[in-house]
Enzyme design. Structure first.
Site, PDB file in Angstrom:
ATOM      1  N   ASP A 115       0.810  -1.230   0.000  1.00  0.00           N
ATOM      2  CA  ASP A 115       0.000   0.000   0.000  1.00  0.00           C
ATOM      3  C   ASP A 115       0.836   1.270   0.000  1.00  0.00           C
ATOM      4  O   ASP A 115       0.411   2.309   0.508  1.00  0.00           O
ATOM      5  CB  ASP A 115      -0.973   0.006   1.208  1.00  0.00           C
ATOM      6  CG  ASP A 115      -1.872  -1.204   1.207  1.00  0.00           C
ATOM      7  OD1 ASP A 115      -2.192  -1.688   0.112  1.00  0.00           O
ATOM      8  OD2 ASP A 115      -2.241  -1.667   2.299  1.00  0.00           O
ATOM      9  N   LYS A 161       1.787   2.127  -5.165  1.00  0.00           N
ATOM     10  CA  LYS A 161       2.315   1.574  -6.431  1.00  0.00           C
ATOM     11  C   LYS A 161       1.382   1.877  -7.597  1.00  0.00           C
ATOM     12  O   LYS A 161       1.823   2.244  -8.681  1.00  0.00           O
ATOM     13  CB  LYS A 161       2.514   0.053  -6.288  1.00  0.00           C
ATOM     14  CG  LYS A 161       3.513  -0.315  -5.197  1.00  0.00           C
ATOM     15  CD  LYS A 161       3.583  -1.816  -4.977  1.00  0.00           C
ATOM     16  CE  LYS A 161       2.364  -2.396  -4.306  1.00  0.00           C
ATOM     17  NZ  LYS A 161       2.139  -1.975  -2.905  1.00  0.00           N
ATOM     18  N   GLY A 184      -4.504  -4.234  -3.818  1.00  0.00           N
ATOM     19  CA  GLY A 184      -5.489  -3.190  -4.116  1.00  0.00           C
ATOM     20  C   GLY A 184      -4.694  -1.962  -4.494  1.00  0.00           C
ATOM     21  O   GLY A 184      -4.071  -1.347  -3.644  1.00  0.00           O
ATOM     22  N   HIS A 185      -4.655  -1.650  -5.778  1.00  0.00           N
ATOM     23  CA  HIS A 185      -3.838  -0.536  -6.266  1.00  0.00           C
ATOM     24  C   HIS A 185      -4.763   0.611  -6.687  1.00  0.00           C
ATOM     25  O   HIS A 185      -5.534   0.475  -7.633  1.00  0.00           O
ATOM     26  CB  HIS A 185      -2.958  -0.997  -7.434  1.00  0.00           C
ATOM     27  CG  HIS A 185      -1.918  -1.994  -7.020  1.00  0.00           C
ATOM     28  ND1 HIS A 185      -0.970  -2.507  -7.875  1.00  0.00           N
ATOM     29  CD2 HIS A 185      -1.656  -2.554  -5.809  1.00  0.00           C
ATOM     30  CE1 HIS A 185      -0.183  -3.345  -7.210  1.00  0.00           C
ATOM     31  NE2 HIS A 185      -0.582  -3.401  -5.961  1.00  0.00           N
ATOM     32  N   THR A 245      -5.742 -11.698   3.427  1.00  0.00           N
ATOM     33  CA  THR A 245      -6.871 -10.995   2.802  1.00  0.00           C
ATOM     34  C   THR A 245      -8.015 -11.960   2.485  1.00  0.00           C
ATOM     35  O   THR A 245      -9.053 -11.547   1.991  1.00  0.00           O
ATOM     36  CB  THR A 245      -6.422 -10.308   1.493  1.00  0.00           C
ATOM     37  OG1 THR A 245      -5.892 -11.308   0.623  1.00  0.00           O
ATOM     38  CG2 THR A 245      -5.371  -9.243   1.748  1.00  0.00           C
ATOM     39  N   GLN A 276       2.047  -6.016  -3.225  1.00  0.00           N
ATOM     40  CA  GLN A 276       2.473  -6.137  -1.830  1.00  0.00           C
ATOM     41  C   GLN A 276       3.749  -5.294  -1.627  1.00  0.00           C
ATOM     42  O   GLN A 276       3.953  -4.334  -2.346  1.00  0.00           O
ATOM     43  CB  GLN A 276       2.695  -7.600  -1.416  1.00  0.00           C
ATOM     44  CG  GLN A 276       1.414  -8.420  -1.311  1.00  0.00           C
ATOM     45  CD  GLN A 276       0.831  -8.833  -2.633  1.00  0.00           C
ATOM     46  OE1 GLN A 276       1.481  -9.479  -3.430  1.00  0.00           O
ATOM     47  NE2 GLN A 276      -0.401  -8.472  -2.884  1.00  0.00           N
ATOM     48  N   LYS A 323       3.022  10.267  -0.070  1.00  0.00           N
ATOM     49  CA  LYS A 323       2.143  10.653   1.033  1.00  0.00           C
ATOM     50  C   LYS A 323       2.794  11.531   2.106  1.00  0.00           C
ATOM     51  O   LYS A 323       2.339  11.548   3.247  1.00  0.00           O
ATOM     52  CB  LYS A 323       1.523   9.398   1.685  1.00  0.00           C
ATOM     53  CG  LYS A 323       0.669   8.593   0.704  1.00  0.00           C
ATOM     54  CD  LYS A 323      -0.127   7.481   1.353  1.00  0.00           C
ATOM     55  CE  LYS A 323      -1.470   7.951   1.868  1.00  0.00           C
ATOM     56  NZ  LYS A 323      -2.426   6.830   2.027  1.00  0.00           N
ATOM     57  N   GLY A 379      -0.134  13.786  -2.935  1.00  0.00           N
ATOM     58  CA  GLY A 379      -1.585  13.675  -3.001  1.00  0.00           C
ATOM     59  C   GLY A 379      -1.930  12.488  -3.874  1.00  0.00           C
ATOM     60  O   GLY A 379      -1.082  12.004  -4.638  1.00  0.00           O
TER      61      GLY A 379
HETATM   62  P1  GDP Z   1      -0.755   0.381  -3.541  1.00  0.00           P
HETATM   63  O1  GDP Z   1      -1.338  -0.909  -3.085  1.00  0.00           O
HETATM   64  O2  GDP Z   1       0.723   0.455  -3.317  1.00  0.00           O
HETATM   65  O3  GDP Z   1      -1.121   0.738  -4.955  1.00  0.00           O
HETATM   66  O4  GDP Z   1      -1.390   1.516  -2.601  1.00  0.00           O
HETATM   67  P2  GDP Z   1      -2.946   1.634  -2.188  1.00  0.00           P
HETATM   68  O5  GDP Z   1      -3.703   2.116  -3.347  1.00  0.00           O
HETATM   69  O6  GDP Z   1      -3.408   0.399  -1.517  1.00  0.00           O
HETATM   70  O7  GDP Z   1      -2.843   2.724  -1.040  1.00  0.00           O
HETATM   71  C1  GDP Z   1      -2.323   3.985  -1.264  1.00  0.00           C
HETATM   72  C2  GDP Z   1      -3.406   5.015  -0.889  1.00  0.00           C
HETATM   73  O8  GDP Z   1      -2.818   6.301  -0.789  1.00  0.00           O
HETATM   74  C3  GDP Z   1      -4.491   5.160  -1.936  1.00  0.00           C
HETATM   75  O9  GDP Z   1      -5.698   5.503  -1.299  1.00  0.00           O
HETATM   76  C4  GDP Z   1      -3.992   6.302  -2.799  1.00  0.00           C
HETATM   77  O10 GDP Z   1      -5.049   6.980  -3.460  1.00  0.00           O
HETATM   78  C5  GDP Z   1      -3.364   7.180  -1.770  1.00  0.00           C
HETATM   79  N1  GDP Z   1      -2.209   7.974  -2.212  1.00  0.00           N
HETATM   80  C6  GDP Z   1      -1.232   7.643  -3.112  1.00  0.00           C
HETATM   81  N2  GDP Z   1      -0.283   8.593  -3.135  1.00  0.00           N
HETATM   82  C7  GDP Z   1      -0.637   9.537  -2.244  1.00  0.00           C
HETATM   83  C8  GDP Z   1      -0.025  10.751  -1.791  1.00  0.00           C
HETATM   84  O11 GDP Z   1       1.058  11.137  -2.198  1.00  0.00           O
HETATM   85  N3  GDP Z   1      -0.693  11.459  -0.824  1.00  0.00           N
HETATM   86  C9  GDP Z   1      -1.887  11.038  -0.309  1.00  0.00           C
HETATM   87  N4  GDP Z   1      -2.453  11.786   0.633  1.00  0.00           N
HETATM   88  N5  GDP Z   1      -2.481   9.906  -0.717  1.00  0.00           N
HETATM   89  C10 GDP Z   1      -1.862   9.154  -1.654  1.00  0.00           C
HETATM   90  P1  IMO Z   2      -0.859  -4.156  -2.268  1.00  0.00           P
HETATM   91  O1  IMO Z   2      -0.391  -4.688  -3.593  1.00  0.00           O
HETATM   92  C1  IMO Z   2      -0.954  -4.614   2.053  1.00  0.00           C
HETATM   93  C2  IMO Z   2      -0.961  -8.708   3.628  1.00  0.00           C
HETATM   94  C3  IMO Z   2      -2.206  -9.172   4.338  1.00  0.00           C
HETATM   95  C4  IMO Z   2      -1.598 -10.162   5.302  1.00  0.00           C
HETATM   96  C5  IMO Z   2      -0.477 -10.801   4.500  1.00  0.00           C
HETATM   97  C6  IMO Z   2      -0.855 -12.120   3.834  1.00  0.00           C
HETATM   98  O2  IMO Z   2      -2.154  -3.440  -2.327  1.00  0.00           O
HETATM   99  O3  IMO Z   2       0.224  -3.372  -1.607  1.00  0.00           O
HETATM  100  P2  IMO Z   2      -2.362 -12.814   1.781  1.00  0.00           P
HETATM  101  O4  IMO Z   2      -3.795 -12.495   1.458  1.00  0.00           O
HETATM  102  O5  IMO Z   2      -1.412 -12.343   0.754  1.00  0.00           O
HETATM  103  O6  IMO Z   2      -2.154 -14.242   2.144  1.00  0.00           O
HETATM  104  O7  IMO Z   2      -2.064 -11.976   3.125  1.00  0.00           O
HETATM  105  O8  IMO Z   2      -0.139  -9.849   3.494  1.00  0.00           O
HETATM  106  N1  IMO Z   2      -1.185  -8.181   2.256  1.00  0.00           N
HETATM  107  C7  IMO Z   2      -1.141  -6.887   1.935  1.00  0.00           C
HETATM  108  N2  IMO Z   2      -0.974  -5.791   2.707  1.00  0.00           N
HETATM  109  N3  IMO Z   2      -1.059  -4.487   0.724  1.00  0.00           N
HETATM  110  C8  IMO Z   2      -1.188  -5.572  -0.063  1.00  0.00           C
HETATM  111  O9  IMO Z   2      -1.162  -5.502  -1.404  1.00  0.00           O
HETATM  112  C9  IMO Z   2      -1.278  -6.838   0.539  1.00  0.00           C
HETATM  113  N4  IMO Z   2      -1.432  -8.101   0.063  1.00  0.00           N
HETATM  114  C10 IMO Z   2      -1.358  -8.915   1.122  1.00  0.00           C
HETATM  115  O10 IMO Z   2      -2.856  -8.114   4.987  1.00  0.00           O
HETATM  116  O11 IMO Z   2      -1.006  -9.480   6.377  1.00  0.00           O
HETATM  117 MG    MG Z   3      -2.863  -1.602  -1.825  1.00  0.00          MG
END
Ligand code: GDP
Ligand code: IMO
Ligand code: MG
Length: 423
Positions: free
Chosen positions: A13, A16, A40-41, A129, A222, A329, A411
């Site tokens: 998270d 990416k 979840g991207h 998850t 991840q 962030k 952002g």
């Molecule tokens: P990923 O799994 O690495 O793609 O990241 P996620 O989408 O799960 O989580 C990142 C969260 O931060 C999302 O809600 C994005 O919309 C948000 N986000 C990404 N970059 C920034 C940033 O620079 N600032 C803020 N405030 N939010 C951001």
């Molecule tokens: P993105 O790509 C954050 C965590 C789960 C759990 C562990 C194992 O959005 O960054 P799994 O379902 O893979 O067997 O869970 O890994 N986990 C993540 N945490 N972002 C993810 O993906 C994750 N994918 C798995 O919360 O701790």
């Molecule tokens: Mg994510």
């Protein structure tokens, strides 16, 4: 040409999805190499928000081919759902997405096994998850799995049944109620939908692309600290989330890896169980969660929050051979009077720079404190306009890690991104 890699340096998270979407313009091919619908991207542009799970984050860019590599595990049901949402807004998914025949399938029974084994673990659960990721990779390495290419074979239904039967036997050890047939017909419909895609030999495809002197961007899922080998085992996911995973998950040789960009948040988060040395349990942690909207993009779970951890960051940079850093962030820290970074750990009274083997070691982080910048950074578009205190934070990280921060994200929107000039 080479394959550039973008991957997470923390516990996932990091942002990416946003960054791959920003960078995708410069790459005709974007490829996911591991993970599955546990990811979840999030992407945001033109006041629209999207969350992708299995589909690479280049899918919104015209002229971009998005490859789901052999290292990914695909749940046809979630894939179909994701595609439908994109089709509704006019994204031609069947033109933009190619799927490796060697990617493995997540069966409905894999999800059941995931839930049953988590329940059986009780307090020591991984916090999975519950998308069936671990069981699907277990079947892959156990040489029982079904692959995307198998859906084209005449005896797919029989092979599905055989694996399902194995799962029923396996589930006998758990005291867990389930209905194994619940999602089967919808899953089979989704398999039919999958047949409408271009199912490819991904390794040939990507190597041909490189031979044609086209650029490829590999998108990690991840984060490095969730890697099955180098993460805080057993509280990890079941795939290789680090740079080497791009070779295995796409079929490219190590010498074809180009620039490795490591993404990190200006603080830390984690979802699920497992060690988190800089975790904050106080109001500051709560503030990070609220301001950063730190709730899972896949499960909606509140993310655990804490200060940036330099020991863990340096470890991830080492394992991945990171060339450039991308900091996300930092705007979340705008209102803080002071900001901290853990620069060392104290383990059993001894100072260390190493990420410990022992997952359960009592780690006491040693912090360095920085004066906050107390400015809204979300509208800053030029590096020259960034406040002194913020640049102080940036330069400290660069110096400690020994790698430049090339992109600063301030952002969630595509536009809130500063690409720093080469020095
Ligand atoms: P990923 O799994 O690495 O793609 O990241 P996620 O989408 O799960 O989580 C990142 C969260 O931060 C999302 O809600 C994005 O919309 C948000 N986000 C990404 N970059 C920034 C940033 O620079 N600032 C803020 N405030 N939010 C951001
Ligand atoms: P993105 O790509 C954050 C965590 C789960 C759990 C562990 C194992 O959005 O960054 P799994 O379902 O893979 O067997 O869970 O890994 N986990 C993540 N945490 N972002 C993810 O993906 C994750 N994918 C798995 O919360 O701790
Ligand atoms: Mg994510």
């Amino acid at each position: 040409m080479k394959v550039d890699v973008v991957l997470g340096l923390q516990w996932g998270d990091e942002g990416k999805g946003k960054i791959v979407d920003v960078l995708a313009n410069g790459y005709p091919v974007i490829a996911r190499f591991q993970g599955g619908p546990n990811a979840g991207h999030s992407l945001q542009f033109e006041d629209k928000k999207f969350v992708l799970h299995t589909i690479p984050s280049g899918v919104f860019r015209k002229n971009t081919q998005n490859i789901i590599g052999n290292g990914v595990v695909i749940d046809p049901l979630t894939f179909l759902d994701e595609c439908r949402k994109l089709e509704e807004i006019g994204v031609p998914v069947k033109e933009r997405i190619l799927i490796s025949k060697k990617a493995h399938l997540i069966l409905p029974s894999h999800r059941i096994i995931d839930a049953a084994s988590e329940q059986a673990k009780g307090a020591s659960k991984i916090g999975s998850t519950l998308k069936g990721i671990g069981p699907a990779y277990m079947d892959k390495t156990g040489r029982n799995g079904l692959r995307v290419g198998d859906i084209l074979s005449g005896n797919f239904a029989e092979r599905f049944q055989n694996l399902k039967n194995k799962h029923v036997s396996f589930l006998k050890q758990f005291d867990y109620n389930y209905n194994i047939d619940e999602n089967e017909s919808a899953w089979m419909d989704a398999i039919e939908y999958l047949k409408g895609f271009n199912l490819i030999d991904g390794e040939y495809y990507i190597n041909n692309v490189l031979n044609e002197a086209k650029r490829v961007l590999a998108e990690g899922a991840q984060g490095s600290l969730l890697d099955v080998d180098f993460g805080s085992y057993p509280f990890v996911t079941s795939s290789t989330t680090t740079c080497a995973g791009a070779c295995i998950g796409l079929g490219i040789a190590p010498r074809h890896i180009g620039k490795v960009s490591g993404i990190f948040k200006a603080y830390c988060t984690r979802v699920g169980s497992g060690p988190f040395p800089t975790e904050l349990f106080d109001e500051t942690g709560e503030k990070l969660r609220e301001v950063g909207a730190e709730f899972g993009a896949t499960t909606g779970r509140p993310r655990r929050t804490g200060w940036l951890d330099m020991v863990a960051l340096k470890y991830a940079v080492m394992i991945n051979g990171v060339d450039n850093l991308i900091m996300m962030k930092a705007d979340v820290l705008d209102a803080f009077d002071t900001v901290k970074i853990a620069v060392k750990y104290k383990v059993n009274g001894e100072l260390t720079d190493s990420f410990p083997y022992d997952t359960f070691a009592q780690i006491e982080p040693v912090y360095k404190e920085f004066k906050g910048w107390k400015r809204d950074l979300t509208k800053v578009t030029k590096e020259e306009d960034l406040p002194f205190e913020f640049m102080n934070y940036v330069r400290f990280i660069e110096k400690e890690v020994g790698v430049p921060i090339k992109i600063i994200s301030l952002g969630p929107d595509r536009s809130q991104t500063i690409v720093r000039s080469e020095e």
